[in-house]
Design a protein around this motif. Sequence first.
Motif, PDB file in Angstrom:
ATOM      1  N   ARG A  16      -0.425   1.167  -7.338  1.00 27.55           N
ATOM      2  CA  ARG A  16      -1.796   0.742  -7.284  1.00 27.55           C
ATOM      3  C   ARG A  16      -1.561   2.539  -7.796  1.00 27.55           C
TER       4      ARG A  16
ATOM      5  N   ILE B  84       0.232  11.574  -3.574  1.00 26.19           N
ATOM      6  CA  ILE B  84      -0.836  12.484  -2.898  1.00 26.19           C
ATOM      7  C   ILE B  84      -1.322  13.826  -3.329  1.00 26.19           C
TER       8      ILE B  84
ATOM      9  N   ASN C   7      -2.726   8.787  -5.807  1.00 22.21           N
ATOM     10  CA  ASN C   7      -3.685   9.084  -5.176  1.00 22.21           C
ATOM     11  C   ASN C   7      -4.120  10.980  -5.579  1.00 22.21           C
ATOM     12  N   ASN C   8      -5.059  11.119  -6.333  1.00 23.47           N
ATOM     13  CA  ASN C   8      -5.411  12.594  -6.871  1.00 23.47           C
ATOM     14  C   ASN C   8      -6.752  12.623  -6.058  1.00 23.47           C
ATOM     15  N   GLY C   9      -7.059  11.807  -4.477  1.00 23.45           N
ATOM     16  CA  GLY C   9      -8.644  11.822  -4.343  1.00 23.45           C
ATOM     17  C   GLY C   9      -9.156  13.268  -3.868  1.00 23.45           C
TER      18      GLY C   9
ATOM     19  N   ASP D 248      -4.910   5.075  -7.159  1.00 27.22           N
ATOM     20  CA  ASP D 248      -6.379   5.513  -6.439  1.00 27.22           C
ATOM     21  C   ASP D 248      -6.623   6.772  -7.373  1.00 27.22           C
TER      22      ASP D 248
ATOM     23  N   THR E  54       2.342   4.374  -5.915  1.00 27.91           N
ATOM     24  CA  THR E  54       0.676   4.632  -5.505  1.00 27.91           C
ATOM     25  C   THR E  54       0.604   6.016  -6.121  1.00 27.91           C
TER      26      THR E  54
ATOM     27  N   ALA F  82      -9.806   4.292   0.036  1.00 31.65           N
ATOM     28  CA  ALA F  82      -9.240   5.804  -0.463  1.00 31.65           C
ATOM     29  C   ALA F  82      -9.323   5.032  -2.049  1.00 31.65           C
ATOM     30  N   ARG F  83      -9.971   4.156  -3.097  1.00 30.45           N
ATOM     31  CA  ARG F  83      -9.139   3.554  -4.105  1.00 30.45           C
ATOM     32  C   ARG F  83     -10.819   3.534  -4.214  1.00 30.45           C
TER      33      ARG F  83
END
Length: 211
Positions: free
Chosen positions: A55, A100, A79-81, A57, A77, A27-28
Amino acid sequence: MPIKEVVKTNPALKKFIHWTLVPTKQARPRTWVKFFVNPFFHQKKPGSIIRHRTRMDVFPFNRFVLGKNAVVEDFCTINNGVGDVLIGDETTLGMGNVLIGPVAIGKQVIVAQNVVMSGLNHNYEDVTRAIQLQGVKTAPIIIEDDCWIGANVVITAGTTIGKHCVVAAGAVVTKDVPAFSIAAGNPARIIKKYDQELQTWVKVKDASFTL
């Protein structure tokens, strides 16, 4: 047809491009994406700071914006996935936060330590398949301007926290918090509201009322 649409309509091409950006079952982003691609797609406005032990991601296919004079402290952390992560001007994310997307945070927001905001939920309805194989669904988290989110708060997908709200430490927010309110508990409930006529904070009579 635009390149983005071509990729969307071609599963094999989409899978290949995704593999070039993200290692399988991770996931990174790949290192080259972090240094040579993301800077051209994401906005980090003047005066903003991301500490070195954060972090990030973040991927080029969704937005990441960090507003002017905003700070992301160590051990966070982001995360914009599966959705955009947007952080407003002069907002501070304390140590150890997890964001997230899709998440949108307004201006001059204070987020204390170890707060989790996730706009993602795993599908689980099919009991004949492992949960990790059933995909995900998303619903945006919105935190409006001038809020204070206490330490160890959890904010779940699809919730909005209105302007100038306080969420007490340890609260679990599962539904919207109206503007000018104080919420506490698990699940979070409104314990105070600002009375515009009296110009003071007033306790909610039935504090057991959940959101």
